[in-house]
Design a protein around this motif. Structure first.
Motif, PDB file in Angstrom:
ATOM      1  N   SER A   5       0.840  -1.199   0.000  1.00 49.27           N
ATOM      2  CA  SER A   5       0.000   0.000   0.000  1.00 49.27           C
ATOM      3  C   SER A   5       0.873   1.246   0.000  1.00 49.27           C
ATOM      4  O   SER A   5       0.612   2.215  -0.708  1.00 49.27           O
ATOM      5  CB  SER A   5      -0.906   0.026   1.220  1.00 49.27           C
ATOM      6  N   ASN A   8       2.356   1.701  -3.337  1.00 47.54           N
ATOM      7  CA  ASN A   8       1.374   2.225  -4.278  1.00 47.54           C
ATOM      8  C   ASN A   8       1.099   3.709  -4.061  1.00 47.54           C
ATOM      9  O   ASN A   8       1.065   4.486  -5.009  1.00 47.54           O
ATOM     10  CB  ASN A   8       0.062   1.442  -4.136  1.00 47.54           C
ATOM     11  N   LEU A   9       0.921   4.086  -2.803  1.00 52.50           N
ATOM     12  CA  LEU A   9       0.658   5.497  -2.494  1.00 52.50           C
ATOM     13  C   LEU A   9       1.814   6.357  -2.984  1.00 52.50           C
ATOM     14  O   LEU A   9       1.626   7.402  -3.613  1.00 52.50           O
ATOM     15  CB  LEU A   9       0.511   5.681  -0.987  1.00 52.50           C
ATOM     16  N   ILE A  12       1.715   6.709  -6.697  1.00 51.93           N
ATOM     17  CA  ILE A  12       0.662   7.621  -7.162  1.00 51.93           C
ATOM     18  C   ILE A  12       1.101   9.067  -6.959  1.00 51.93           C
ATOM     19  O   ILE A  12       1.020   9.898  -7.862  1.00 51.93           O
ATOM     20  CB  ILE A  12      -0.665   7.339  -6.435  1.00 51.93           C
ATOM     21  N   GLY A  58       0.339  -4.162  -8.700  1.00 52.94           N
ATOM     22  CA  GLY A  58      -0.572  -3.651  -9.717  1.00 52.94           C
ATOM     23  C   GLY A  58      -0.842  -2.167  -9.583  1.00 52.94           C
ATOM     24  O   GLY A  58      -0.999  -1.454 -10.570  1.00 52.94           O
ATOM     25  N   GLY A  59      -0.889  -1.691  -8.327  1.00 54.55           N
ATOM     26  CA  GLY A  59      -1.150  -0.267  -8.078  1.00 54.55           C
ATOM     27  C   GLY A  59      -0.020   0.615  -8.571  1.00 54.55           C
ATOM     28  O   GLY A  59      -0.190   1.826  -8.694  1.00 54.55           O
ATOM     29  N   TYR A  62      -0.155  -0.332 -13.205  1.00 53.52           N
ATOM     30  CA  TYR A  62      -1.217   0.227 -14.051  1.00 53.52           C
ATOM     31  C   TYR A  62      -1.166   1.760 -14.159  1.00 53.52           C
ATOM     32  O   TYR A  62      -1.209   2.286 -15.267  1.00 53.52           O
ATOM     33  CB  TYR A  62      -2.589  -0.285 -13.591  1.00 53.52           C
ATOM     34  N   PRO A  63      -1.070   2.489 -13.028  1.00 47.37           N
ATOM     35  CA  PRO A  63      -0.968   3.951 -13.191  1.00 47.37           C
ATOM     36  C   PRO A  63       0.225   4.339 -14.058  1.00 47.37           C
ATOM     37  O   PRO A  63       0.134   5.266 -14.874  1.00 47.37           O
ATOM     38  CB  PRO A  63      -0.791   4.458 -11.764  1.00 47.37           C
ATOM     39  N   ARG A 129       5.621 -11.291  -4.815  1.00 44.63           N
ATOM     40  CA  ARG A 129       4.926 -12.507  -4.435  1.00 44.63           C
ATOM     41  C   ARG A 129       5.732 -13.376  -3.479  1.00 44.63           C
ATOM     42  O   ARG A 129       5.201 -14.021  -2.605  1.00 44.63           O
ATOM     43  CB  ARG A 129       4.577 -13.312  -5.673  1.00 44.63           C
ATOM     44  N   ALA A 132       5.149 -12.739   0.163  1.00 44.71           N
ATOM     45  CA  ALA A 132       3.836 -12.943   0.771  1.00 44.71           C
ATOM     46  C   ALA A 132       3.730 -14.304   1.470  1.00 44.71           C
ATOM     47  O   ALA A 132       4.484 -15.203   1.212  1.00 44.71           O
ATOM     48  CB  ALA A 132       2.768 -12.844  -0.306  1.00 44.71           C
TER      49      ALA A 132
END
Lengths: 132, 901
Positions: A5, A8-9, A12, A58-59, A62-63, A129, A132
């Motif tokens: 997260s 991703n943040l 972005i 993915g976050g 994709y962006p 992965r 995880a």
């Protein structure tokens, strides 16, 4: 998940700032964008394949792809209906690198090489992965 | 894997709600396709069910970040939607759109034109290398009641009314040399000074031009190079060097048609041969005042040769302060440090020139100011007219905004149901306000685009009509990015300004009663707002109209001042034989020859000569022989008063015999006779070194505004040769005669250029009335625009009110009200609004007219008659535009009106 997260943040926010930099007259290819572009250039054309290949979440992928598309470095297309139909699934979207993209990629690789080591966070190079 | 429960797809569907609608289906397809594909891959690998599901859910969740990153596109999308909707709506309501766009365009165009002028004249920095590093030296002193112990050539001084200190920017050449020697804080220091007039002869053609004397370090210090050849350098700036010149770009373009071969050729300037060594770049127009764009730049060392060939020039005199000093600061040095560096030298010079007078009342302070805009002092004189224009145009823009706001309010009424419906099915108020504001900004942008076109034309008109005393070709006013930025900014600002009130009011509605279509409940508040806006509009228009009335009166009074002689059919031109260094005898012969030959031209009734024209030039004022008599001085030909039609009231006029060898004689005007010889006949007495032979009737001298000064007239033959003005009274069209005049002068001396050819009336309009003409033109033109806008506003608001009250009026008529009663009722409301506006506007107008007191002539700033006239026109026109809807109201058919609801 929490770490992803944050990544991703961060991506972005970074993309927003990079957009700003582009407005100021500089085109900026971030490290993750370079990695993604390299993956596309190497024939990893689908979003999930790029995620698998680069290990980026993915976050981030994709962006970055959408931004590369806005910049004209990649183009996206839908695969042909008959292929999808044969495999009984919806058509997937794939990405192709453009000539501008090739140029930008070459420039970015040169720049990161000159820096000696990549700017990105070291764990980004590991496939997510596995953790995880 | 259980294919019936697919939470990852469900997650993507849910998250897709976040994605802007325009991208949503594509986005969902892409993620779903990837997930389904992954599902089949995992199935093929026969991974355990829970592991595969975990992987798919994790990937599905990642789509949240993708959706989040797309949020900025949402704004973009809705914005585009709003714009599309706004444009559709504007096209639908063509009349309102057209009125709004045109009124905004007038307002925005006027302001853009004015801004481009202000930008060019006041804001723009010199087009040189790092202009912010330049500093200019100034000095200030309290001048009140003191004669300065020095002569100052440059008149660009300004007095601070607060401190009473006057600031000058002129220094002596010695101060410059000493600054240069003791400089420790500047990387470059250089000086420059204006050459007011130079006779430039090229290819056998003589023309009057102007120039700038520059020290050797000038171009280098500014960081300006030439576009051809080389700039003036230190080695050129000494008396032993070959005389050289650099041409200004504009001059090169106009006189030599951009011919590069001019570099290396020789020009004759004031009889001195100079080699052209370079051409200045196109943007660069020197460092002088804004209206000075020098034709040539010459080294300072040539001053004695070019300007003061008879010796005694300013370069040798420590008490003649005439040049301006500029420098470029070293990195990290502050202006205060520069001042500290130079102050000692400066004070030493001051002590030297006022040394004999002790205690010296002359204690100037050295100041170091920014030189980034060149000399600035006389630009400040433009700031007052520019301020007034700014007020006028700002008011017009505000009135236009209020008008459009009122139009939008009226339109909002018709859209009430649409807005209420949208609110009731879930639109947020913020979203609606944004959409309404987008509409008004679109409207303003359209107005702004047209306004930029208006502004493009307007800037040239402003420059041409302006009271700037500059020829329009000397200042380049460009529509550059700054100006465009300004136009765009005010468009958006006005859009929000006039849009915000209608938008806020539109969405502040109670839904239930609005949906039942109760017209009265709906509009009571809005009517109040639109009435207040109307009052505001009337008030602002009154300010403009009162201003216009005062300016028109001023112009009329100035045009009808009794100047004391006939100004019609007089043509003026000037020649300056001193630039060619005529000896006295040759000067006299040339003047007389030219006069006689001009006299012989058909259509010429009389020709005379004086050193300055009566009211077209500034004239000289002063005293001679240490006499107490201080008066305006004019050197004239013997037939001057006869040609100008001024009678001699006692004694005699001059005769051809009053020449250089005859005893000195003078004529005085009635004012001088009254002031200095109150009880005696002045004829036969002496003024200065001459005998008074007659008294002439008073005429205006120097200025039509000022009172008539005492004046002494002497035969020009008894004065030193100087620049002369020919005054020719003609019978036919003067323009046709101009080539003949030029020929006459050329026949006498081909090296004598004729300049400033124009009729006396043109000259007076240009020099004395230009400001009054500008203000009268602009204030009345924009006053009329404001009046028109008020009428449109009033008509709109009244029509709307009448329509809203059709039902009520119908009942009144049904119950027996007469048509006239209804009409009176409506008119009363209108007049009440107008009168409230007039009351408010009057207060503003009187405050403003007091501010323009100095620009008025022959009228006091609160002249009741003028104010009354402005009010009468405004009320009259307003009443008329309100009468039409009032009449319509009185003709309401009660049957139709009652059926209305």
């Amino acid at each position: 998940v929490i770490e992803n997260s944050f990544v991703n943040l961060y991506s972005i926010l970074y993309i927003q700032i990079s957009d700003y930099r582009q407005i100021m007259g500089k085109t900026y290819l971030s490290f993750s964008a370079t990695v993604i572009l390299q993956a596309v250039a190497n024939g990893y054309e689908y979003g999930f394949d790029i995620m698998d290949m680069t290990g980026l979440p993915g976050g981030t992928v994709y962006p970055a792809l959408r931004r590369l598309e806005d910049q004209g470095y990649v183009v996206s297309k839908w695969e042909k209906g008959d292929i999808a139909q044969r495999e009984l699934r919806p058509a997937r979207k794939y990405y192709k690198i453009t000539d501008d993209g090739e140029e930008a990629l070459a420039a970015a690789i040169k720049r990161y090489r000159m820096l000696g080591q990549p700017q990105g966070r070291p764990h980004q190079t590991k496939p997510s992965r596995q953790k995880a | 894997m259980n294919r019936r429960i697919r939470p990852h797809l469900w997650l993507v569907s849910l998250i897709s709600r976040m994605v802007p609608r325009r991208f949503r289906s594509d986005w969902k397809e892409e993620w779903k396709a990837e997930l389904v594909h992954r599902e089949s891959v995992l199935a093929r690998r026969s991974q355990s069910d829970w592991k595969a599901r975990n992987d798919l859910i994790r990937r599905g969740l990642a789509s949240f970040w993708d959706a989040l990153a797309m949020q900025p596109r949402r704004l973009e999308e809705e914005f585009l939607q709003d714009i599309r909707y706004a444009i559709r709506l504007l096209i639908k309501q063509k009349a309102i759109t057209a009125v709004a766009i045109v009124s905004l365009a007038v307002g925005i165009g006027a302001n853009t034109a004015l801004f481009s002028l202000i930008d060019a004249m006041l804001l723009k920095k010199l087009p040189v290398h790092n202009p912010d590093d330049l500093v200019l030296f100034n000095w200030s002193a309290v001048q009140a009641g003191m004669d300065l112990p020095l002569s100052i050539t440059f008149d660009g001084n300004r007095t601070d009314p607060g401190t009473g200190r006057t600031t000058w920017d002129s220094f002596s050449y010695r101060v410059f040399e000493q600054f240069r020697t003791s400089n420790k804080t500047l990387s470059a220091i250089f000086a420059f000074a204006r050459i007011y007039r130079a006779n430039i002869v090229a290819d056998g053609n003589a023309e009057i031009g102007d120039g700038e004397l520059v020290s050797g370090g000038y171009f280098n210090g500014l960081g300006v190079s030439t576009i051809a050849g080389r700039p003036i350098q230190d080695s050129d700036d000494n008396t032993a060097a070959a005389p050289v010149a650099v041409l200004g770009y504009r001059y090169w373009q106009q006189r030599f048609g951009l011919d590069p071969a001019i570099v290396g050729k020789t020009l004759k300037v004031n009889n001195v041969s100079l080699t052209v060594i370079g051409i200045a770049p196109p943007d660069f127009s020197g460092t002088l005042q804004v209206q000075d764009s020098p034709d040539i730049y010459v080294p300072m060392a040539l001053e004695p040769l070019l300007v003061s060939p008879n010796g005694g020039g300013p370069i040798e005199m420590p008490d003649w302060w005439w040049l301006q000093i500029m420098g470029r600061v070293r990195p990290g040095v502050s202006p205060e440090q520069v001042r500290g560096n130079m102050d000692g030298v400066f004070q030493q010079n001051v002590r030297e020139i006022s040394g004999n007078k002790s205690p010296s009342p002359f204690s100037p302070t050295l100041e170091v100011v920014s030189g980034s805009r060149g000399l600035y002092s006389s630009r400040e004189t433009y700031s007052q007219p520019l301020m007034i224009l700014m007020v006028i145009m700002g008011l017009v823009l505000l009135i236009a905004c209020v008008n459009v706001a009122n139009l939008l309010l009226a339109r909002a009424a018709t859209r009430q149901r649409e807005i209420v419906t949208r609110l009731s099915i879930g639109a947020t108020r913020l979203r609606l306000i944004r959409q309404l504001l987008t509409e008004s900004v679109v409207l303003a942008s359209l107005g702004g685009s047209l306004g930029i076109v208006f502004g493009y034309w307007g800037k040239d008109l402003l420059l041409k009509w302006g009271p700037w005393g500059i020829q329009s070709e000397q200042v380049t006013v460009r529509m550059d990015l700054r100006v465009l930025g300004f136009a765009i900014a005010i468009s958006v600002f006005t859009g929000i300004l006039f849009g915000i009130v209608p938008a806020m009011r539109s969405v502040r509605t109670e839904l239930a009663p609005a949906l039942i279509q109760n017209a009265r409940t709906l509009s009571a508040g809005r009517t109040r707002v639109s009435k207040s806006l109307l009052v505001l509009q009337v008030a602002m228009s009154l300010v403009l109209m009162v201003g216009a009335a005062f300016f028109i009166q001023t112009l009329w009074k100035l045009k009808h001042v009794d100047v004391g002689f006939d100004t019609g059919n007089v043509l003026l031109f000037k020649i300056d034989p001193t630039l060619n260094r005529y000896p006295v005898a040759q000067f006299t012969t040339a003047m007389e020859q030219i006069t006689e030959r001009l006299q012989a031209i058909e259509g010429v009734r009389g020709v005379t000569v004086s050193d300055s024209a009566l009211i077209a030039d500034g004239g000289n004022f002063g005293s001679r022989n240490r006499s107490d008599v201080r008066a305006a001085m004019l050197g004239i030909r013997w037939n001057f008063f006869q040609t100008m039609g001024v009678p001699v009231v006692s004694g005699r006029s001059f005769t051809p015999q009053d020449n250089a060898i005859a005893p000195k004689v003078a004529l005085i005007n009635e004012t001088l006779a009254r002031r200095y010889f109150p009880d005696a006949n002045p004829v036969g007495k002496r003024v200065w070194d001459a005998e008074i032979v007659g008294v002439v009737r008073d005429t205006k001298i120097g200025s039509v505004r000022r009172d008539i000064p005492p004046a002494v007239f002497t035969p020009y033959l008894q004065e030193r040769p100087r620049r002369m003005t020919f005054q020719i009274r003609f019978t036919d069209a003067a323009r046709a005669l101009i080539p003949a005049f030029r020929n006459v002068v050329k026949q006498v001396d081909s090296n004598l250029p004729v300049y400033d050819i124009r009729t006396l009336e043109e000259q007076v309009d240009r020099t004395q009335l230009s400001q009054a003409i500008l203000f009268a033109n602009f204030a009345s033109a924009f006053g009329a625009v404001a009046l028109f806008l008020v009428c449109v506003g009033l008509y709109g608001v009244t029509s709307y009110n009448v329509a809203r009250r059709t039902h009520e009026i119908g009942i009144r008529i049904a119950l027996g009200a007469k048509t006239s009663t209804v009409r009176t009722m409506v008119m009363q409301e209108i007049l009440f609004l107008v009168l409230v506006g007039v009351g408010l506007g009057l207060a503003g107008a009187l405050t403003l007219t007091n501010k323009i007191r100095t620009m008025l002539f022959g009228i006091t700033p609160n002249d009741p008659m003028t104010v009354f006239m402005a009010i009468a026109v405004l009320v009259g026109v307003a009443a008329f535009s309100g009468y039409l809807p009032a009449r319509r109201a009185s003709k309401v058919d009660p049957m139709i009106a009652l059926r209305y609801e």
